[in-house]
Motif scaffolding. Sequence first.
Motif, PDB file in Angstrom:
ATOM      1  N   ASN A 170     -30.780 -60.574   2.854  1.00 53.27           N
ATOM      2  CA  ASN A 170     -31.820 -61.384   3.510  1.00 53.27           C
ATOM      3  C   ASN A 170     -33.199 -61.126   2.910  1.00 53.27           C
ATOM      4  O   ASN A 170     -34.216 -61.132   3.621  1.00 53.27           O
ATOM      5  CB  ASN A 170     -31.850 -61.118   5.019  1.00 53.27           C
ATOM      6  N   GLY A 171     -33.223 -60.884   1.599  1.00 58.64           N
ATOM      7  CA  GLY A 171     -34.494 -60.675   0.912  1.00 58.64           C
ATOM      8  C   GLY A 171     -35.088 -59.300   1.094  1.00 58.64           C
ATOM      9  O   GLY A 171     -36.214 -59.034   0.649  1.00 58.64           O
ATOM     10  N   VAL A 172     -34.338 -58.382   1.728  1.00 57.42           N
ATOM     11  CA  VAL A 172     -34.828 -57.028   1.992  1.00 57.42           C
ATOM     12  C   VAL A 172     -34.111 -56.050   1.059  1.00 57.42           C
ATOM     13  O   VAL A 172     -32.872 -56.035   0.999  1.00 57.42           O
ATOM     14  CB  VAL A 172     -34.581 -56.619   3.459  1.00 57.42           C
ATOM     15  N   THR A 173     -34.858 -55.237   0.350  1.00 57.98           N
ATOM     16  CA  THR A 173     -34.259 -54.205  -0.499  1.00 57.98           C
ATOM     17  C   THR A 173     -33.682 -53.101   0.372  1.00 57.98           C
ATOM     18  O   THR A 173     -34.359 -52.560   1.244  1.00 57.98           O
ATOM     19  CB  THR A 173     -35.310 -53.621  -1.459  1.00 57.98           C
ATOM     20  N   LEU A 174     -32.427 -52.773   0.127  1.00 58.24           N
ATOM     21  CA  LEU A 174     -31.719 -51.811   0.964  1.00 58.24           C
ATOM     22  C   LEU A 174     -32.018 -50.363   0.567  1.00 58.24           C
ATOM     23  O   LEU A 174     -32.125 -50.045  -0.623  1.00 58.24           O
ATOM     24  CB  LEU A 174     -30.216 -52.050   0.863  1.00 58.24           C
ATOM     25  N   THR A 175     -32.137 -49.514   1.568  1.00 56.54           N
ATOM     26  CA  THR A 175     -32.310 -48.081   1.344  1.00 56.54           C
ATOM     27  C   THR A 175     -31.268 -47.346   2.173  1.00 56.54           C
ATOM     28  O   THR A 175     -31.518 -46.958   3.320  1.00 56.54           O
ATOM     29  CB  THR A 175     -33.718 -47.613   1.759  1.00 56.54           C
ATOM     30  N   PRO A 176     -30.061 -47.144   1.642  1.00 60.34           N
ATOM     31  CA  PRO A 176     -29.036 -46.411   2.397  1.00 60.34           C
ATOM     32  C   PRO A 176     -29.365 -44.926   2.472  1.00 60.34           C
ATOM     33  O   PRO A 176     -29.814 -44.321   1.498  1.00 60.34           O
ATOM     34  CB  PRO A 176     -27.760 -46.666   1.597  1.00 60.34           C
ATOM     35  N   ILE A 177     -29.147 -44.330   3.635  1.00 58.96           N
ATOM     36  CA  ILE A 177     -29.472 -42.933   3.890  1.00 58.96           C
ATOM     37  C   ILE A 177     -28.238 -42.249   4.465  1.00 58.96           C
ATOM     38  O   ILE A 177     -27.489 -42.843   5.250  1.00 58.96           O
ATOM     39  CB  ILE A 177     -30.646 -42.808   4.885  1.00 58.96           C
ATOM     40  N   LEU A 178     -28.012 -41.003   4.095  1.00 53.11           N
ATOM     41  CA  LEU A 178     -26.942 -40.183   4.654  1.00 53.11           C
ATOM     42  C   LEU A 178     -27.512 -38.881   5.180  1.00 53.11           C
ATOM     43  O   LEU A 178     -28.479 -38.343   4.630  1.00 53.11           O
ATOM     44  CB  LEU A 178     -25.887 -39.865   3.598  1.00 53.11           C
ATOM     45  N   PRO A 179     -26.909 -38.318   6.243  1.00 55.79           N
ATOM     46  CA  PRO A 179     -27.333 -36.984   6.686  1.00 55.79           C
ATOM     47  C   PRO A 179     -26.864 -35.894   5.730  1.00 55.79           C
ATOM     48  O   PRO A 179     -26.108 -36.151   4.788  1.00 55.79           O
ATOM     49  CB  PRO A 179     -26.668 -36.845   8.059  1.00 55.79           C
ATOM     50  N   GLN A 180     -27.314 -34.684   5.987  1.00 51.11           N
ATOM     51  CA  GLN A 180     -27.019 -33.533   5.132  1.00 51.11           C
ATOM     52  C   GLN A 180     -25.509 -33.355   4.938  1.00 51.11           C
ATOM     53  O   GLN A 180     -24.699 -33.801   5.735  1.00 51.11           O
ATOM     54  CB  GLN A 180     -27.664 -32.279   5.701  1.00 51.11           C
ATOM     55  N   SER A 181     -25.142 -32.654   3.868  1.00 48.93           N
ATOM     56  CA  SER A 181     -23.774 -32.681   3.361  1.00 48.93           C
ATOM     57  C   SER A 181     -22.733 -32.069   4.291  1.00 48.93           C
ATOM     58  O   SER A 181     -21.551 -32.418   4.199  1.00 48.93           O
ATOM     59  CB  SER A 181     -23.711 -31.971   1.999  1.00 48.93           C
ATOM     60  N   ALA A 219     -37.933 -51.385   6.580  1.00 51.86           N
ATOM     61  CA  ALA A 219     -37.075 -52.526   6.891  1.00 51.86           C
ATOM     62  C   ALA A 219     -35.717 -52.476   6.223  1.00 51.86           C
ATOM     63  O   ALA A 219     -34.746 -53.055   6.719  1.00 51.86           O
ATOM     64  CB  ALA A 219     -37.793 -53.822   6.499  1.00 51.86           C
ATOM     65  N   GLY A 220     -35.594 -51.770   5.089  1.00 49.03           N
ATOM     66  CA  GLY A 220     -34.325 -51.745   4.376  1.00 49.03           C
ATOM     67  C   GLY A 220     -33.449 -50.549   4.678  1.00 49.03           C
ATOM     68  O   GLY A 220     -32.348 -50.431   4.125  1.00 49.03           O
ATOM     69  N   ASP A 221     -33.893 -49.664   5.564  1.00 50.73           N
ATOM     70  CA  ASP A 221     -33.149 -48.435   5.834  1.00 50.73           C
ATOM     71  C   ASP A 221     -31.865 -48.712   6.617  1.00 50.73           C
ATOM     72  O   ASP A 221     -31.862 -49.479   7.594  1.00 50.73           O
ATOM     73  CB  ASP A 221     -34.008 -47.456   6.630  1.00 50.73           C
ATOM     74  N   ILE A 222     -30.796 -48.050   6.211  1.00 49.90           N
ATOM     75  CA  ILE A 222     -29.512 -48.074   6.912  1.00 49.90           C
ATOM     76  C   ILE A 222     -29.018 -46.640   7.005  1.00 49.90           C
ATOM     77  O   ILE A 222     -29.059 -45.898   6.021  1.00 49.90           O
ATOM     78  CB  ILE A 222     -28.491 -48.967   6.175  1.00 49.90           C
ATOM     79  N   PHE A 223     -28.521 -46.245   8.191  1.00 56.44           N
ATOM     80  CA  PHE A 223     -28.206 -44.847   8.433  1.00 56.44           C
ATOM     81  C   PHE A 223     -27.051 -44.773   9.433  1.00 56.44           C
ATOM     82  O   PHE A 223     -27.071 -45.448  10.460  1.00 56.44           O
ATOM     83  CB  PHE A 223     -29.455 -44.180   9.017  1.00 56.44           C
ATOM     84  N   PRO A 224     -25.996 -43.975   9.166  1.00 53.35           N
ATOM     85  CA  PRO A 224     -24.906 -43.850  10.142  1.00 53.35           C
ATOM     86  C   PRO A 224     -25.353 -43.069  11.373  1.00 53.35           C
ATOM     87  O   PRO A 224     -26.225 -42.194  11.289  1.00 53.35           O
ATOM     88  CB  PRO A 224     -23.833 -43.087   9.366  1.00 53.35           C
ATOM     89  N   TYR A 225     -24.739 -43.387  12.524  1.00 57.39           N
ATOM     90  CA  TYR A 225     -25.180 -42.776  13.787  1.00 57.39           C
ATOM     91  C   TYR A 225     -24.003 -42.672  14.742  1.00 57.39           C
ATOM     92  O   TYR A 225     -23.216 -43.614  14.891  1.00 57.39           O
ATOM     93  CB  TYR A 225     -26.254 -43.656  14.432  1.00 57.39           C
ATOM     94  N   SER A 226     -23.879 -41.531  15.399  1.00 58.99           N
ATOM     95  CA  SER A 226     -22.911 -41.386  16.478  1.00 58.99           C
ATOM     96  C   SER A 226     -23.307 -42.289  17.641  1.00 58.99           C
ATOM     97  O   SER A 226     -24.442 -42.240  18.126  1.00 58.99           O
ATOM     98  CB  SER A 226     -22.871 -39.931  16.954  1.00 58.99           C
ATOM     99  N   VAL A 227     -22.374 -43.092  18.100  1.00 59.99           N
ATOM    100  CA  VAL A 227     -22.653 -43.989  19.225  1.00 59.99           C
ATOM    101  C   VAL A 227     -22.882 -43.188  20.500  1.00 59.99           C
ATOM    102  O   VAL A 227     -23.761 -43.517  21.308  1.00 59.99           O
ATOM    103  CB  VAL A 227     -21.508 -45.003  19.377  1.00 59.99           C
ATOM    104  N   ALA A 228     -22.108 -42.125  20.710  1.00 62.71           N
ATOM    105  CA  ALA A 228     -22.308 -41.286  21.895  1.00 62.71           C
ATOM    106  C   ALA A 228     -23.688 -40.648  21.895  1.00 62.71           C
ATOM    107  O   ALA A 228     -24.380 -40.628  22.917  1.00 62.71           O
ATOM    108  CB  ALA A 228     -21.229 -40.206  21.967  1.00 62.71           C
ATOM    109  N   GLN A 229     -24.120 -40.140  20.733  1.00 69.30           N
ATOM    110  CA  GLN A 229     -25.457 -39.563  20.651  1.00 69.30           C
ATOM    111  C   GLN A 229     -26.524 -40.624  20.882  1.00 69.30           C
ATOM    112  O   GLN A 229     -27.518 -40.370  21.579  1.00 69.30           O
ATOM    113  CB  GLN A 229     -25.668 -38.899  19.289  1.00 69.30           C
ATOM    114  N   TYR A 230     -26.336 -41.806  20.330  1.00 72.56           N
ATOM    115  CA  TYR A 230     -27.317 -42.869  20.522  1.00 72.56           C
ATOM    116  C   TYR A 230     -27.467 -43.185  22.015  1.00 72.56           C
ATOM    117  O   TYR A 230     -28.575 -43.316  22.538  1.00 72.56           O
ATOM    118  CB  TYR A 230     -26.901 -44.129  19.753  1.00 72.56           C
ATOM    119  N   THR A 231     -26.330 -43.275  22.714  1.00 76.99           N
ATOM    120  CA  THR A 231     -26.360 -43.580  24.140  1.00 76.99           C
ATOM    121  C   THR A 231     -27.008 -42.453  24.934  1.00 76.99           C
ATOM    122  O   THR A 231     -27.834 -42.695  25.822  1.00 76.99           O
ATOM    123  CB  THR A 231     -24.940 -43.846  24.643  1.00 76.99           C
TER     124      THR A 231
END
Length: 326
Positions: A170-181, A219-231
Amino acid sequence: MNVKSRVRIGAGIGAAALGLGALAAPAYADPNPVTQYRQLAGVGSDTTQDVMNAMGDAITNSSGKVIASWNATGTSTITTKATGSCTITRPDGSGAGITALNTALDGSTGCVDFARSSRGPNNTTSTDLTFIPYAKDAVSWVKQDGSALPDDLTTAQLKAIYECTLTSLNGVTLTPILPQSASGTRAFFLSSIGVTTPGSCVTSDSTVQENDGSVVDSAGDIFPYSVAQYTAQETSVVDDRRGDAVLGSVNGVVPRNEDDLSPNLSFPYLRNVYNVVPTAKLSDALIASTFVGTGSKVCTNTSTITDYGFGTLGSDCGSTTLKGES
């Protein structure tokens, strides 16, 4: 938009769901005082630290509180037992917790009795450790609130994003992020989307803590997240670390049920979370009564499990069939 007042667009959060935070137990951290050495010391996963801290406050026997659960972050070292050389580097994440448990097992130090893990074993050829499930979680992805990125991504898109073959949407440059190893959420997410080696465009270093939405600040950041933690963060059961991060869907499926915000069992990235113990200690009366079987003190404490955003496992809770090692 004010982070404290916002709700997830399209999440369908009703009055009952918004009331969860008022009904749930407060968050707990390291044993307080830290010199309150309890019978079972646990370390590891960020995702499950809060629910196990609450278990530590709730579960007792004739000797007092049973579980001392040490957070993934905090002071650089922790002292888990009153006797012996049990001042250790604080393990941050499922992998680090399992390593600490292995160290205790190999060295017979007794400094760590169990590891919190949000993933299963990497190696199932060994039977040294038993991964005992007690709750259900899901892992989705988050983006910045108001970003032009889609609210829904497919598994194929997520794989391409984290392999850096898809670099804009959608015209946004993506910035994928991961937590520590050592993060179990990182390991589970990458496995779920079919990525073995993340691409060079992925941001990941030791400072990126899982389930901390403050890293999602463009705007381009994507990051995995625990749904339980988010809630749990959203309902103020634990400290709210979401920042501007909002949950996305996968393959057209939302990660949570609208009525109670529990993990959606139709979501493609579901996982069990575990307490890991040495297999040789399954017959220990204290280990067994605390963790093993549906009648264990952890498995019967279903209100704590659901207060912290997880789903219950029913007859699978406390199973000792999954064995392996990290």
